[in-house]
Each structure stands twice: as C-alpha cells, then as structure tokens.
Design a protein around this motif. Structure first.
Motif, PDB file in Angstrom:
ATOM      1  N   PRO A  32     -10.034  63.591  22.805  1.00  0.00           N
ATOM      2  CA  PRO A  32      -9.254  62.812  21.715  1.00  0.00           C
ATOM      3  C   PRO A  32      -9.057  61.488  22.158  1.00  0.00           C
ATOM      4  O   PRO A  32      -8.579  60.523  21.329  1.00  0.00           O
ATOM      5  N   GLN A  33      -9.063  61.112  23.473  1.00  0.00           N
ATOM      6  CA  GLN A  33      -8.429  59.873  23.901  1.00  0.00           C
ATOM      7  C   GLN A  33      -9.712  58.849  23.655  1.00  0.00           C
ATOM      8  O   GLN A  33      -9.431  57.676  23.784  1.00  0.00           O
ATOM      9  N   GLU A  34     -10.870  59.182  23.205  1.00  0.00           N
ATOM     10  CA  GLU A  34     -11.790  58.378  22.944  1.00  0.00           C
ATOM     11  C   GLU A  34     -12.150  58.401  21.550  1.00  0.00           C
ATOM     12  O   GLU A  34     -13.141  57.658  21.190  1.00  0.00           O
ATOM     13  N   PHE A  35     -11.149  58.784  20.755  1.00  0.00           N
ATOM     14  CA  PHE A  35     -11.294  58.679  19.227  1.00  0.00           C
ATOM     15  C   PHE A  35     -11.590  57.263  19.137  1.00  0.00           C
ATOM     16  O   PHE A  35     -10.519  56.546  19.269  1.00  0.00           O
ATOM     17  N   GLY A  36     -12.483  57.026  18.015  1.00  0.00           N
ATOM     18  CA  GLY A  36     -12.483  55.670  17.487  1.00  0.00           C
ATOM     19  C   GLY A  36     -13.740  54.916  18.258  1.00  0.00           C
ATOM     20  O   GLY A  36     -14.269  53.943  17.774  1.00  0.00           O
ATOM     21  N   ALA A  37     -14.172  55.356  19.372  1.00  0.00           N
ATOM     22  CA  ALA A  37     -15.257  54.766  20.012  1.00  0.00           C
ATOM     23  C   ALA A  37     -16.586  55.323  19.282  1.00  0.00           C
ATOM     24  O   ALA A  37     -16.703  56.128  18.763  1.00  0.00           O
ATOM     25  N   PRO A  38     -17.640  54.609  19.412  1.00  0.00           N
ATOM     26  CA  PRO A  38     -18.909  54.812  18.634  1.00  0.00           C
ATOM     27  C   PRO A  38     -19.503  56.096  19.341  1.00  0.00           C
ATOM     28  O   PRO A  38     -19.317  56.382  20.531  1.00  0.00           O
ATOM     29  N   ASP A  39     -20.210  56.910  18.437  1.00  0.00           N
ATOM     30  CA  ASP A  39     -20.815  58.076  18.961  1.00  0.00           C
ATOM     31  C   ASP A  39     -20.170  59.030  19.448  1.00  0.00           C
ATOM     32  O   ASP A  39     -20.323  60.148  20.339  1.00  0.00           O
ATOM     33  N   VAL A  40     -18.551  59.231  19.165  1.00  0.00           N
ATOM     34  CA  VAL A  40     -17.717  59.972  19.479  1.00  0.00           C
ATOM     35  C   VAL A  40     -17.377  61.158  18.320  1.00  0.00           C
ATOM     36  O   VAL A  40     -16.486  60.632  17.613  1.00  0.00           O
ATOM     37  N   SER A  41     -18.159  61.959  17.985  1.00  0.00           N
ATOM     38  CA  SER A  41     -17.960  63.000  16.846  1.00  0.00           C
ATOM     39  C   SER A  41     -18.745  64.107  17.009  1.00  0.00           C
ATOM     40  O   SER A  41     -19.550  64.287  17.667  1.00  0.00           O
ATOM     41  N   SER A  42     -18.326  65.037  16.293  1.00  0.00           N
ATOM     42  CA  SER A  42     -19.143  66.495  16.331  1.00  0.00           C
ATOM     43  C   SER A  42     -18.511  67.111  15.082  1.00  0.00           C
ATOM     44  O   SER A  42     -17.178  67.130  14.758  1.00  0.00           O
ATOM     45  N   SER A  43     -19.445  67.566  14.315  1.00  0.00           N
ATOM     46  CA  SER A  43     -18.946  68.293  12.946  1.00  0.00           C
ATOM     47  C   SER A  43     -19.043  70.008  13.142  1.00  0.00           C
ATOM     48  O   SER A  43     -19.925  70.457  13.610  1.00  0.00           O
ATOM     49  N   ARG A  44     -17.511  70.468  13.047  1.00  0.00           N
ATOM     50  CA  ARG A  44     -17.468  71.913  13.013  1.00  0.00           C
ATOM     51  C   ARG A  44     -18.039  72.595  11.921  1.00  0.00           C
ATOM     52  O   ARG A  44     -18.827  73.506  12.124  1.00  0.00           O
ATOM     53  N   PRO A  71      -2.275  51.398  16.075  1.00  0.00           N
ATOM     54  CA  PRO A  71      -3.040  52.495  15.828  1.00  0.00           C
ATOM     55  C   PRO A  71      -2.499  53.903  15.639  1.00  0.00           C
ATOM     56  O   PRO A  71      -1.197  53.957  15.934  1.00  0.00           O
ATOM     57  N   PRO A  72      -3.273  54.863  15.171  1.00  0.00           N
ATOM     58  CA  PRO A  72      -2.812  56.255  15.076  1.00  0.00           C
ATOM     59  C   PRO A  72      -2.444  56.935  16.491  1.00  0.00           C
ATOM     60  O   PRO A  72      -3.248  56.456  17.440  1.00  0.00           O
ATOM     61  N   THR A  73      -1.461  57.562  16.555  1.00  0.00           N
ATOM     62  CA  THR A  73      -1.572  58.649  17.507  1.00  0.00           C
ATOM     63  C   THR A  73      -2.040  59.976  17.055  1.00  0.00           C
ATOM     64  O   THR A  73      -1.935  60.421  16.092  1.00  0.00           O
ATOM     65  N   PHE A  74      -2.657  60.663  18.351  1.00  0.00           N
ATOM     66  CA  PHE A  74      -3.425  62.063  17.851  1.00  0.00           C
ATOM     67  C   PHE A  74      -2.488  63.160  18.775  1.00  0.00           C
ATOM     68  O   PHE A  74      -2.522  63.179  19.857  1.00  0.00           O
ATOM     69  N   ALA A  75      -2.070  64.206  18.119  1.00  0.00           N
ATOM     70  CA  ALA A  75      -1.660  65.254  18.725  1.00  0.00           C
ATOM     71  C   ALA A  75      -2.552  66.493  18.537  1.00  0.00           C
ATOM     72  O   ALA A  75      -2.842  67.084  17.431  1.00  0.00           O
ATOM     73  N   VAL A  76      -3.316  66.702  19.561  1.00  0.00           N
ATOM     74  CA  VAL A  76      -4.433  67.694  19.491  1.00  0.00           C
ATOM     75  C   VAL A  76      -4.222  68.893  20.731  1.00  0.00           C
ATOM     76  O   VAL A  76      -4.011  68.728  21.704  1.00  0.00           O
ATOM     77  N   ASP A  77      -4.217  70.037  19.934  1.00  0.00           N
ATOM     78  CA  ASP A  77      -4.496  71.394  20.878  1.00  0.00           C
ATOM     79  C   ASP A  77      -5.358  72.137  20.047  1.00  0.00           C
ATOM     80  O   ASP A  77      -6.003  71.984  18.991  1.00  0.00           O
ATOM     81  N   LEU A  78      -5.598  73.317  20.667  1.00  0.00           N
ATOM     82  CA  LEU A  78      -6.542  74.463  20.206  1.00  0.00           C
ATOM     83  C   LEU A  78      -6.101  74.876  18.767  1.00  0.00           C
ATOM     84  O   LEU A  78      -6.890  75.533  18.202  1.00  0.00           O
ATOM     85  N   ARG A  79      -4.896  74.664  18.415  1.00  0.00           N
ATOM     86  CA  ARG A  79      -4.381  75.220  16.801  1.00  0.00           C
ATOM     87  C   ARG A  79      -4.254  74.186  15.916  1.00  0.00           C
ATOM     88  O   ARG A  79      -4.474  74.607  14.856  1.00  0.00           O
ATOM     89  N   LYS A  80      -4.437  72.993  16.317  1.00  0.00           N
ATOM     90  CA  LYS A  80      -4.155  71.880  15.232  1.00  0.00           C
ATOM     91  C   LYS A  80      -4.568  70.486  15.689  1.00  0.00           C
ATOM     92  O   LYS A  80      -4.781  70.259  16.891  1.00  0.00           O
ATOM     93  N   VAL A  81      -4.974  69.618  14.710  1.00  0.00           N
ATOM     94  CA  VAL A  81      -5.311  68.132  14.865  1.00  0.00           C
ATOM     95  C   VAL A  81      -4.119  67.421  14.123  1.00  0.00           C
ATOM     96  O   VAL A  81      -4.263  67.805  12.954  1.00  0.00           O
ATOM     97  N   GLU A  82      -3.268  66.879  14.877  1.00  0.00           N
ATOM     98  CA  GLU A  82      -2.057  65.959  13.910  1.00  0.00           C
ATOM     99  C   GLU A  82      -2.330  64.784  14.149  1.00  0.00           C
ATOM    100  O   GLU A  82      -2.282  64.250  15.365  1.00  0.00           O
ATOM    101  N   VAL A  83      -2.635  63.656  13.050  1.00  0.00           N
ATOM    102  CA  VAL A  83      -2.722  62.329  13.199  1.00  0.00           C
ATOM    103  C   VAL A  83      -1.361  61.715  12.654  1.00  0.00           C
ATOM    104  O   VAL A  83      -1.016  61.926  11.306  1.00  0.00           O
ATOM    105  N   THR A  84      -0.788  60.694  13.323  1.00  0.00           N
ATOM    106  CA  THR A  84       0.339  59.989  12.918  1.00  0.00           C
ATOM    107  C   THR A  84      -0.028  58.597  12.887  1.00  0.00           C
ATOM    108  O   THR A  84      -0.331  57.985  14.000  1.00  0.00           O
ATOM    109  N   VAL A  85       0.193  57.981  11.690  1.00  0.00           N
ATOM    110  CA  VAL A  85       0.136  56.632  11.521  1.00  0.00           C
ATOM    111  C   VAL A  85       1.389  55.833  11.474  1.00  0.00           C
ATOM    112  O   VAL A  85       2.336  55.932  10.483  1.00  0.00           O
ATOM    113  N   PRO A  86       1.815  54.993  12.403  1.00  0.00           N
ATOM    114  CA  PRO A  86       3.219  54.545  12.609  1.00  0.00           C
ATOM    115  C   PRO A  86       3.313  53.413  11.370  1.00  0.00           C
ATOM    116  O   PRO A  86       2.228  52.767  11.236  1.00  0.00           O
ATOM    117  N   HIS A  87       4.465  53.240  10.899  1.00  0.00           N
ATOM    118  CA  HIS A  87       4.687  52.378   9.702  1.00  0.00           C
ATOM    119  C   HIS A  87       5.310  51.091  10.340  1.00  0.00           C
ATOM    120  O   HIS A  87       6.506  50.858  10.256  1.00  0.00           O
TER     121      HIS A  87
END
Length: 602
Positions: free
Chosen positions: A348-360, A402-418
C-alpha cells in the motif's frame, strides 16, 4: 507511515521509543528477565504476516534496560523462530549494547513471502496460531483473515462461480448488446462468427451448469437486470454527512443529508453513486494565469476511479458477499471503503507508482474494461493498473493533498482530504526557504513534508515521474538542506529538515460557489461570501466564543455555508477553534484571543 526499525541502530531505536513514549507498531520490547516469554512467538507471527518488525529483549515498557541472560535468550529466540513457527522464520538474532554497557537481544523479523503467509505458531495450528499487529499488541487473525492470506497465494476465482439460481434471461439486453458489438469490432477474428450465447460463454459471462447456461458472478454483476435479487447485500451505500463526525446532527436535526442504497449491475451502481456524490459537491472557482475556471471540489475522475476500483477489486468470496462498498462524503473528506484487503504482492505504501497493481477479480475486471458507464464515454474500468496513479495525478494537478490508505486484511479504506495542498500559506513558507529553481514536484513534496506527511520515491512516481527522476528530485532536496533521508533503498523515506522559517501571512484567492461544504481560500470578489465572513468576524468580536449553530442562527444562512465560511476564516488565520475539529464542545473565536477563563472558574 510506520517506522522502519531495520534502518536504525539498536541505540537509535531505543532512543526513538523513549522519545515518543511508547512502542511503534513495528517494535516490540520485552523485559525477558525470567527467560524468553511464550508470547514472543505471537509477535514473530504478527511481524512476519505484516511488514516486518524488530523484537528487543532486555528492555522494559519504558525502554529501560533490565538484567538478562543475553546468551541464553539469543539461543532461545533463534530456536523459537526456526522450530516453533510454521513455516520456520529465518532471521538473524544478535546481542547488542545500549546505554554504553547494557546488553540486549535484537531480532529483525522480515515480512514473509506471499506464498508463505500466514506464518503461525505451529503448536496452535493455522487458524489458532496466526497473528497480526494491533493497536495494543498482537491479536489473533480471524478465520476470514487467514483465508484471505491463503487465497493470496493463487488467483481467486469467486467471480467465475456460477450463480445457479439465475438464468441468461436475468441479463439486461441493453447492456449485453453494446458489449458484444464492441467485442466483434475489436476482435473480429474471434467473435464475428460466434452466436451471442457462444460469445458470452467464451468470455465467461455464461457457463454451463446442469446441461444449461447460467450467468457467472462476474457476468451477473456486470450485465444483470438486478443482481441483488440473488445477492441482496452486494449494493453500494452512499451517505452524505452534515458534520465531520458520524452521527453528528445538522442544526435541523438531520443525521444524513443523503443516504442511499444503490442497486443494479456494477456499471449502473458506479454511475449512480458518482451522480449522487456530484450533486452534493460544490464548484470551486480557480484563477489560473488570469483566467477564472470552475471545477468540482473533488476532481470527477478521482470520484469515478475510487468508486470503480472499490466495486471491481472488493472481495466477492462467500464470506464477504454480505458486505457492501461504502462511500461517505463529509465536509472535510471523501471516504470510499471496500471489503477485503489488498490482493497480491502489492505494498500500500507504493500505491500510485507504475506497475503496482494486482486484480483479485480478473474476470470481472476484464468485463468492466469492455463496458461503458451509462451515459458516458468512459469505460467502467481500464484494467491496466492505472486507477490509483490517475487519482494521484488528478489530485496533484488540482493542487490537493493526496489520499491516505487504511489497509488491512478486512478492508481497504481510501480517504481524500478536502484541502488544498498548495495554499498561500504553504507557498509563502516554501518561498521563505530561499531555494531557487525548485521544480513543481519538489514544491509539492515540500508541501507534503510541511504538513507532516513523509514522502517516498513512489510518492513522486504517483505524480507521473520516472523512478530515476523521482530519486533525483528528492536527493536534490536533501542536498539543499530542505529534507532529510531516513532509511535506504526500497524503504527510504524523506522528512522535513529540522530547521524551518516562520510562514508569512497568506492571501486570499479561491472560493466555492453555492458552498454547502467546507472549501479552500476565500475570494473577496465573490458576492455574498465576503459579507458572510465579515458578519462572522463581527459576531465573534462582539460575543467572544460562539458555536457553529449559534453562528448559523445569527448569520441566517445554511449550516453548511456557515461552516464553510468559518473554516475559510480559520485557514487564513482570522478565526480559531476552541477544541479539536471533531469535538462536540468545539466553538470559535477570533484568532489570538486568549481564553478569559483558562481555569474554568466563573
């Protein structure tokens, strides 16, 4: 961002724990005066199942040394890691010295490979002996979490499962027709000669079941008339809150300004959720190169990508089909939450970098990439790993944090501050540093560092920079003395250099039209806005402290418009809150005015 203890010496690590007054989540102190605690195995499991961490034996909760048998503890810890854990944990265990002459035992536990998770205490079994790091120590993983770790070893196929109660008649022809037309246009060699049923079967929309064809989960979710007929909880909820805290009421007693449960196939849910959020967003008037342009307070492509990603990448396992994707709009942030953690070898700390993705959900992602949002020229998803980079670049272009990411095994939560990242106060501070020739990326990096957000190479990659260029930009900030580098290689982060000048007074240049929400800087030329702010300043000068409700009643405009004006005045340093932003006791007063009764006496 969690501390990376592997980049610090043992003495530096101990000094850090003493300075902050507690253990970071990636550090575990154990006195071990009577021998190796049995609970150490739980910590080894927790660190190996997460991002790793460091165990220090011979230190109490205050990071003060105690007398230990260092040689015996070193051997016992190494034996526990190799003999009591499954799979065995191979980590170097060493004796080090702190405070001049006090011996401690150190073990740096690395994150386990994806195919080795979960790492567990062998005697307790996989479901009873797998642990994760929690806020107050180690906690046992739930069965759901263990299953997600096991699932990550291979490609999940839940989206390929047949929905046995459904039939091909439950698919919407108005969604199927353009899908087939596109397939035959883009890949005529494969699809031009196939009948519709054959084409739908070859793409995974339909599968044979008991001698007949039935929709797969991916097919039903993408093209179904009403997938919730069979999977009632797979909807998306959209809630618009009047305040910054869940449950906070508006002056009229409203708990929600909007609260919708949106059914339908994924393309319809994504479009309607986006339309709902858009209706509640204000428009910002922005001056660029002397020209006034308008934009929504959150870039539309950011909203679209967040919602599409959540629906496409969420967990569709049988254990999770009772949970929904949730979208919440607050005055100060946009939050999108989806069930299931990140799939695959993605940091999750590399979100946004190229080639950082995986499709469940590989099949669902493929279908959505061939299906347009209703009434739009956009596909529901691109399926090229471009979602998070698009979000990063769009927010960067809008001058937003930029957004912040709260990630664990149960959820992905993306917060975009205003809030604007490059407001006048921040730009003034950057100018005061006296560094000539800063690039746009360096200015944005300094703005993030100014607000206390560490920056990594991947942060700049998310803005569109090549990794080598990102490193060069950050290295130059270190050379200038504006930033400091912490750690090395993959885990290197950059933080603000210790000395920084006082920021100058900001100026005003941005407003939000019909603003029901908190906005950016003010535009003194905007009719009505300046008069509202002047009235708030007059009321506070006359009455001292007033709550948001009292100001709303006195100004005689809507609560959200009043709160917007208050927050704008706070941002330019004219007004201050008397309590934290989410406190129910928060009131407002003129900035710099001292509390007339600091002790609370009448």
């Amino acid at each position: 961002m969690a501390l990376d203890p592997s980049s610090l010496s043992t003495q530096e690590l101990v000094d850090h724990v003493r300075r902050v007054g507690g253990e970071p989540s990636t550090v575990e102190l154990k006195a071990a005066a009577g021998g190796l605690p049995k609970s150490t195995s739980e910590t080894i499991s927790a660190f190996a199942n997460a991002r790793g961490g460091t165990i220090l034996l011979g230190l109490d909760d205050l990071a003060q040394p105690v007398d230990i048998d260092a040689d015996g503890l070193r051997d016992a810890l190494a034996g526990m890691a190799s003999d009591k854990m499954q799979p065995p944990v191979r980590a170097e265990v060493e004796i080090d010295v702190v405070d001049g002459d006090r011996r401690v035992v150190r073990m740096d536990v690395s994150e386990a490979r994806m195919e080795d998770k979960p790492v567990y205490v062998a005697a307790r079994g996989q479901y009873g002996g797998s642990f994760a790091r929690g806020g107050d120590g180690d906690r046992r993983l739930t069965g759901y979490e263990v299953n997600r770790l096991v699932e990550n070893r291979t490609q999940p196929t839940h989206d390929r499962c047949i929905v046995s109660e459904a039939t091909p008649d439950d698919l919407d022809p108005d969604l199927i027709r353009p899908y087939l037309e596109r397939l035959r246009l883009t890949n005529p060699r494969t699809f031009s000669a196939l009948e519709d049923d054959q084409a739908l079967r070859s793409t995974g929309v339909l599968r044979e079941h008991g001698g007949t064809l039935a929709p797969t989960l991916a097919g039903l979710l993408t093209f179904g008339h009403h997938p919730q007929q069979f999977l009632p909880q797979l909807f998306i909820s959209v809630v618009v809150h009047p305040g910054t805290e869940v449950g906070e009421l508006s002056p009229r007693g409203e708990r929600f300004l909007d609260n919708r449960q949106i059914d339908g196939p994924v393309p319809v849910m994504a479009a309607e959720a986006m339309n709902t959020i858009t209706r509640h967003m204000a428009r910002a008037a922005v001056m660029r190169d002397g020209q006034r342009t308008e934009r929504f307070e959150y870039p539309l492509e950011v909203v679209r990508e967040l919602i599409a990603n959540a629906l496409m990448h969420r967990d569709y396992s049988p254990e999770s089909v009772g949970a929904q994707v949730q979208v919440e709009l607050f005055p100060d942030r946009l939050v999108v939450r989806s069930p299931g953690g990140v799939y695959g070898p993605v940091d999750p700390q590399e979100f946004g970098a190229p080639d950082v993705s995986s499709s469940r959900n590989a099949l669902l992602a493929k279908m959505l990439s061939e299906t347009r949002l209703p009434g739009s020229q956009f596909m529901v998803a691109e399926n090229r790993g471009s979602g998070i980079p698009t979000i990063m670049r769009a927010l960067s272009a809008a001058g937003m944090a930029p957004p912040t990411f709260a990630v664990d095994l149960r959820k992905v939560e993306v917060t975009v501050p205003h809030h604007a990242l490059l407001n006048h106060e921040v730009l003034g501070w950057i100018r005061s540093l006296g560094h000539e020739g800063l690039t746009d990326a360096q200015v944005q990096a300094l703005a993030l560092l100014h607000e206390g957000t560490p920056v990594r190479n991947q942060t700049l990659q998310g803005w569109g920079l090549h990794p080598a260029d990102a490193t060069r930009e950050l290295t130059d900030l270190v050379r200038r003395g504006a930033a400091e580098k912490v750690g090395d290689r993959r885990h290197a982060t950059y933080r603000l250099a210790m000395t920084e000048p006082s920021p100058p007074q900001p100026t005003l240049n941005l407003t939000f039209d019909n603003a029901p929400r908190t906005g950016g800087q003010l535009d003194a030329q905007k009719p009505g806005a300046d008069a509202r702010q002047q009235e708030i300043l007059r009321l506070l000068a006359q009455n001292g402290e007033m709550s948001a409700k009292q100001l709303t009643d006195s100004v005689e405009v809507g609560y959200r418009a009043t709160l917007n004006a208050i927050n704008d005045l706070i941002r330019v340093g004219k007004v201050e809150g008397t309590a934290p932003p989410r406190s129910r006791n928060r009131a407002y007063r003129l900035a710099g005015r001292e509390d007339p009764d600091p002790d609370g006496d009448d």
